[in-house]
Design an enzyme around this catalytic site. Structure first.
Site, PDB file in Angstrom:
ATOM      1  N   HIS A 146      -3.287  -3.836  -6.490  1.00 16.09           N
ATOM      2  CA  HIS A 146      -4.569  -3.974  -5.798  1.00 16.09           C
ATOM      3  C   HIS A 146      -4.520  -3.294  -4.430  1.00 16.09           C
ATOM      4  O   HIS A 146      -5.401  -2.490  -4.083  1.00 16.09           O
ATOM      5  CB  HIS A 146      -4.887  -5.470  -5.650  1.00 16.09           C
ATOM      6  N   GLU A 147      -3.486  -3.583  -3.662  1.00 15.42           N
ATOM      7  CA  GLU A 147      -3.376  -3.020  -2.319  1.00 15.42           C
ATOM      8  C   GLU A 147      -3.025  -1.532  -2.350  1.00 15.42           C
ATOM      9  O   GLU A 147      -3.399  -0.784  -1.441  1.00 15.42           O
ATOM     10  CB  GLU A 147      -2.331  -3.794  -1.513  1.00 15.42           C
ATOM     11  N   HIS A 150      -6.293   0.248  -2.384  1.00 16.86           N
ATOM     12  CA  HIS A 150      -6.907   0.313  -1.055  1.00 16.86           C
ATOM     13  C   HIS A 150      -6.241   1.381  -0.194  1.00 16.86           C
ATOM     14  O   HIS A 150      -6.920   2.164   0.498  1.00 16.86           O
ATOM     15  CB  HIS A 150      -6.782  -1.045  -0.349  1.00 16.86           C
TER      16      HIS A 150
END
Length: 500
Positions: A146-147, A150
């Site tokens: 997920h990160e 980003h």
């Protein structure tokens, strides 16, 4: 209820860590060196929260952001579309989950809990302690991916990444990226959307990838394991209904339950479900085998209204009922207490005496049915080359007594648990990565959904609602509603899991 030993253990560990941290920081001798050691390693400690941050992965993120810029542009635009759709879908899903929870609370039907798409997970309550390693590792991997989304999206939009880190809150692990806020505020709302939606987009992709790997697992493991020949027993709970000298053992291959063939774990579950809701199976036995010396017992009613004729509580005898074709009334059932293994070994299953007539070629046969209490079943478990395992009880008890897998090793040196590990981990990855995509899409304070909603409103309402304060007010009320919806789901979900 929450298991007290697990709660005490978690509290004791955190209290010891926080006490040591407080003592070192209050010590005149060790305070400076201790704080320098924490800062040099990027560690931050607070009650029930441990955080670690580093810049060692910044070059990796920068390298990923430079790979095929055109493809990355299309990739993150796809993430932008998915983020907007998932933001609406997550709200709809939370509303539906809340309705299901309220319905379960009012009807007190435990079956409805398994129909919910989202459930609160509490280790040691609705998550077995034996599965904690799968849960936390899958949760951490989902957070890292997920990160990563980003970070790569931010660097592609010329937003600096200050660092990447991981944390542990109580017992739950997670990850984060630290973005340079000034750069983030300077880019356009569309660019912000690509950055904010990248996390849930990567969670969705990871969920699909894990699902595809799970589906193709028989192909990947084909050189070492084969499937379709039965369900392999990997664990038998000690003292359970399947345990014992004539029960199941690790390494046994179950190929049938009564007349229901078992080619895998799915068949095992469906056969047990079918046997639970259909009338008890009968067995064709020769009429000559009904010896008067032990066949005719005096039947009596149990408390639930069913009949029994074995009054000696024997572990080898069982009461059977049958329709005697030579009796005075063909509708009256007769009862016989018979040695169960002798009667059912090698016999055909039946429902009526006519079924036995089709199988008997020499001696006349009759259909006898175990006379059992309501919801109790007699089940023959086929696991060659051993003799049948005979089970008497509630079918779900048999299901929970053993752990099974579809994968049977081709060679003796292969471990039985390797496919189980891969299969279980992929299932947790699908569930947790999908859940992170849904929850982070919710327009809620402190989640990705907050920034996704703000950027979306700035990109779409700037010409309709020209006053920035009014746009912020609209966003505030939408976030308030989303936060209340998520909080209601979490609170009621926790209550359903822990208090009932």
């Amino acid at each position: 209820m929450i298991p007290v030993p697990l709660l005490v253990c978690v509290m004791a560990v955190w209290c010891a860590v926080y006490l040591a941290d407080t003592l070192l920081k209050s010590s005149a001798k060790h305070r400076i060196s201790y704080e320098s050691w924490l800062a040099s390693r990027g560690l931050m400690l607070s009650p029930f929260h441990l955080r670690w941050q580093t810049t060692m992965f910044n070059r990796l993120f920068a390298y990923c952001a430079r790979i095929n810029p055109r493809a990355l542009y299309i990739w993150f635009n796809g993430g932008l579309v998915f983020g907007i759709v998932s933001m609406v879908g997550s709200v709809v899903l939370l509303i539906k989950t809340l309705q299901q929870t309220l319905a379960q609370m009012t009807t007190n039907n435990p079956r409805m809990g398994g129909q919910q798409a989202l459930q609160v997970v509490v280790p040691g309550v609705n998550l077995p302690t034996s599965q904690l390693a799968y849960f936390f590792s899958a949760l951490l991997l989902s957070g890292v991916i997920h990160e990563l989304g980003h970070a790569v999206a931010a660097l592609r939009e010329q937003v600096r990444v200050n660092g990447f880190g991981m944390f542990v809150f109580v017992v739950y692990p997670g990850a984060f990226v630290d973005l340079f806020t000034t750069h983030l505020n300077l880019v356009s709302p569309a660019q912000q959307l690509r950055i904010f939606c990248a996390g849930v987009w990567h969670n969705f992709v990871l969920c699909v990838a894990a699902l595809a790997f799970l589906f193709l697992l028989p192909v990947f493991l084909f050189p070492m394991y084969y499937t379709g020949a039965g369900a392999l027993v990997t664990e038998v709970i000690q003292g359970s209904a399947a345990d014992g000298p004539r029960g199941l053992s690790v390494g046994d291959i179950v190929t049938g339950l009564e007349d229901c063939p078992v080619k895998g774990v799915e068949d095992w579950s469906s056969c047990l479900s079918r046997l639970s809701y259909t009338p008890q199976t009968g067995y064709c036995v020769p009429v000559i085998g009904l010896q008067p010396s032990w066949a005719h017992g005096r039947a009596f009613k149990r408390l639930d209204g069913t009949m029994d004729c074995c009054s000696n509580n024997s572990l080898t005898d069982l009461c059977f009922s049958y329709m005697n074709p030579e009796g005075r009334n063909s509708r009256d059932r007769e009862y016989a207490c018979m040695p169960v293994r002798k009667m059912v070994t090698g016999t055909h299953v039946c429902r009526t005496n006519e079924d036995c007539a089709a199988h008997s070629h020499a001696a006349a046969s009759i259909c006898v049915t175990p006379s059992l209490e309501n919801q109790t079943r007699f089940i023959r478990v086929t696991h060659p080359p051993n003799t049948h395992m005979l089970f008497v009880g509630y079918p779900p008890h048999l299901q929970y007594s053993v752990s099974l897998t579809n994968f049977i090793p081709r060679f003796g040196f292969l471990h039985l648990d390797l496919p189980v590990f891969l299969e279980t981990f992929c299932k947790y990855l699908v569930s947790l990565s999908g859940a992170l995509a849904v929850v982070n899409s919710v327009p809620c304070f402190a989640l990705d959904g907050q920034w996704m909603l703000n950027a979306l409103l700035e990109a779409t309402l700037v010409t309709i609602v020209t006053d920035r304060q009014k746009r912020e007010l609209i966003g505030f009320f939408l976030l308030l509603a989303g936060s209340a919806l998520l909080a209601a789901n979490v609170a009621l979900g926790l209550w359903m899991v822990t208090a009932r």
